[in-house]
Design a protein around this motif. Structure first.
Motif, short mmCIF file in Angstrom:
data_model
loop_
_atom_site.label_atom_id
_atom_site.label_comp_id
_atom_site.label_asym_id
_atom_site.label_seq_id
_atom_site.Cartn_x
_atom_site.Cartn_y
_atom_site.Cartn_z
N ALA A 1 35.96 1.90 44.82
CA ALA A 1 36.71 1.81 46.06
C ALA A 1 35.77 1.86 47.26
O ALA A 1 35.93 1.10 48.23
CB ALA A 1 37.74 2.93 46.14
N MET A 2 34.79 2.75 47.21
CA MET A 2 33.82 2.86 48.29
C MET A 2 33.05 1.57 48.46
O MET A 2 32.85 1.08 49.59
CB MET A 2 32.86 4.02 48.01
CG MET A 2 31.84 4.27 49.10
SD MET A 2 30.72 5.65 48.68
CE MET A 2 29.77 4.88 47.34
N ASP B 1 38.43 12.77 50.14
CA ASP B 1 37.11 12.40 50.65
C ASP B 1 36.02 12.40 49.58
O ASP B 1 34.84 12.58 49.89
CB ASP B 1 36.70 13.31 51.80
CG ASP B 1 36.53 14.77 51.37
OD1 ASP B 1 37.02 15.13 50.27
OD2 ASP B 1 35.90 15.53 52.11
N ILE B 2 36.40 12.21 48.31
CA ILE B 2 35.37 12.09 47.29
C ILE B 2 34.51 10.87 47.58
O ILE B 2 33.28 10.91 47.48
CB ILE B 2 36.00 12.01 45.89
CG1 ILE B 2 36.56 13.39 45.50
CG2 ILE B 2 34.96 11.57 44.85
CD1 ILE B 2 37.20 13.45 44.14
N ALA B 3 35.15 9.76 47.94
CA ALA B 3 34.43 8.58 48.41
C ALA B 3 34.43 8.60 49.92
O ALA B 3 35.49 8.62 50.55
CB ALA B 3 35.08 7.31 47.89
N HIS C 1 38.75 9.41 62.21
CA HIS C 1 38.82 9.59 60.76
C HIS C 1 39.99 8.80 60.20
O HIS C 1 41.13 8.94 60.68
CB HIS C 1 39.01 11.07 60.41
CG HIS C 1 37.79 11.90 60.66
ND1 HIS C 1 37.59 13.14 60.07
CD2 HIS C 1 36.69 11.68 61.43
CE1 HIS C 1 36.43 13.65 60.48
NE2 HIS C 1 35.87 12.77 61.31
N LEU C 2 39.72 8.00 59.20
CA LEU C 2 40.76 7.26 58.48
C LEU C 2 40.65 7.57 57.00
O LEU C 2 39.55 7.72 56.47
CB LEU C 2 40.58 5.74 58.67
CG LEU C 2 40.46 5.20 60.09
CD1 LEU C 2 40.15 3.70 60.02
CD2 LEU C 2 41.73 5.45 60.89
N VAL C 3 41.79 7.66 56.34
CA VAL C 3 41.82 7.66 54.89
C VAL C 3 42.62 6.43 54.48
O VAL C 3 43.77 6.27 54.88
CB VAL C 3 42.45 8.93 54.30
CG1 VAL C 3 42.53 8.82 52.77
CG2 VAL C 3 41.65 10.16 54.69
N ASP D 1 41.33 -2.92 32.24
CA ASP D 1 42.66 -2.82 31.66
C ASP D 1 43.73 -2.34 32.63
O ASP D 1 44.87 -2.13 32.26
CB ASP D 1 42.64 -1.88 30.45
CG ASP D 1 42.14 -0.48 30.82
OD1 ASP D 1 41.70 -0.29 31.97
OD2 ASP D 1 42.17 0.41 29.95
N SER D 2 43.37 -2.15 33.89
CA SER D 2 44.35 -1.64 34.87
C SER D 2 43.82 -1.83 36.28
O SER D 2 42.66 -2.22 36.49
CB SER D 2 44.64 -0.16 34.61
OG SER D 2 43.46 0.62 34.81
N THR D 3 44.70 -1.54 37.24
CA THR D 3 44.32 -1.54 38.65
C THR D 3 44.66 -0.17 39.22
O THR D 3 45.79 0.31 39.07
CB THR D 3 45.07 -2.62 39.43
OG1 THR D 3 44.77 -3.90 38.88
CG2 THR D 3 44.65 -2.60 40.90
N GLU D 4 43.68 0.46 39.85
CA GLU D 4 43.87 1.80 40.42
C GLU D 4 43.77 1.73 41.94
O GLU D 4 42.88 1.08 42.49
CB GLU D 4 42.79 2.75 39.89
CG GLU D 4 42.81 2.97 38.39
CD GLU D 4 43.72 4.12 37.99
OE1 GLU D 4 44.24 4.79 38.91
OE2 GLU D 4 43.89 4.33 36.79
N MET D 5 44.69 2.41 42.61
CA MET D 5 44.58 2.58 44.06
C MET D 5 43.81 3.87 44.32
O MET D 5 44.22 4.94 43.87
CB MET D 5 45.96 2.65 44.70
CG MET D 5 46.75 1.36 44.62
SD MET D 5 45.99 0.00 45.59
CE MET D 5 46.20 0.61 47.27
N ALA D 6 42.69 3.77 45.01
CA ALA D 6 41.83 4.93 45.21
C ALA D 6 41.57 5.16 46.70
O ALA D 6 41.41 4.20 47.47
CB ALA D 6 40.50 4.73 44.48
N PRO D 7 41.51 6.43 47.13
CA PRO D 7 41.30 6.73 48.54
C PRO D 7 39.82 6.71 48.93
O PRO D 7 38.94 7.03 48.13
CB PRO D 7 41.87 8.14 48.68
CG PRO D 7 41.62 8.76 47.34
CD PRO D 7 41.77 7.65 46.33
#
Length: 224
Positions: free
Chosen positions: A41-42, A100-102, A148-150, A159-165
């Protein structure tokens, strides 16, 4: 624009490097997979920002972005943050409570560039805004300024699609200069109480903000 990525740990050796730190409730390989998703995602957001910066430069003969820094929060910081929140160290709590991991820091040249970059990024239909805090319009009491935006973006896996912050901090060079030095003084001073200098730090922040407004006025006059 310079894209700077901080050195990251090797996910394949995560267990060897950090295994002794993991609570029994967290599977190391599942945590590694989660970090891979956040890293993806980052990378997606960073690439979007690079493309937007290049397009803006082509159309307006001006790069709004000075440079970008990217980082992935490590296991120690992640589990410490859960502890501060009073949450158990589980993957579910990491997914649900830590945004905020990424992290991406976008340093812009002028104040107006911050909002130009924000508008361009959020106009993309696969970027979902989940949180916004404008510490430029409403600075923190200590003088800190930043937008600041998230956002959440899709990460396409086999095998999938993930929405990540991804947490994005947008600031000018002056804001970044102050924030970096304030952080250095606060956390790298061998226990000296920095609060005694809070008035001076606020004065410096306001002085930089005033200079920045003048530079913005000059920039807008030249751009007209």
């Amino acid at each position: 624009m310079i894209l700077k990525r901080n050195t990251q740990f090797n996910l394949s050796n995560l267990g060897e490097q950090y295994g002794h730190l993991f609570p029994g409730s967290v599977d190391i390989m599942e945590f590694a997979r989660l970090l891979q998703i956040y890293n993806g995602a980052m990378s997606e957001v960073a690439t979007k920002l690079e493309i937007l910066d290049e397009e803006f430069s082509l159309l307006h003969k001006h790069n709004p972005i000075h440079y970008i820094e990217c980082r992935i929060k490590g296991p120690i910081s992640t589990f410490n943050k859960l502890s501060r929140y009073g949450l158990a160290p589980t993957l579910e709590n990491i997914r649900g409570s830590i945004n905020d991991i990424a992290g991406i820091r976008v340093v812009c040249n002028f104040l107006s560039d911050i909002y130009e970059v924000e508008d361009m990024l959020l106009s993309q239909n696969d970027v979902v805004l989940t949180k916004r805090k404008d510490y430029i319009a409403n600075p923190k009491e200590n003088g800190y300024r930043s937008l600041h935006l998230v956002v959440k973006v899709p990460v396409f896996l086999s095998d999938s699609t993930e929405m990540a912050p991804v947490e994005i901090q947008l600031r000018t060079s002056a804001m970044d200069y102050w924030a970096n030095l304030e952080h250095l003084l606060r956390y790298k001073n061998d226990g000296v109480d920095v609060e005694q200098f809070s008035g001076l730090l606020l004065q410096c922040a306001n002085s930089l903000a005033g200079t920045e407004e003048i530079m913005e006025q000059i920039f807008q006059s030249i751009s007209m």
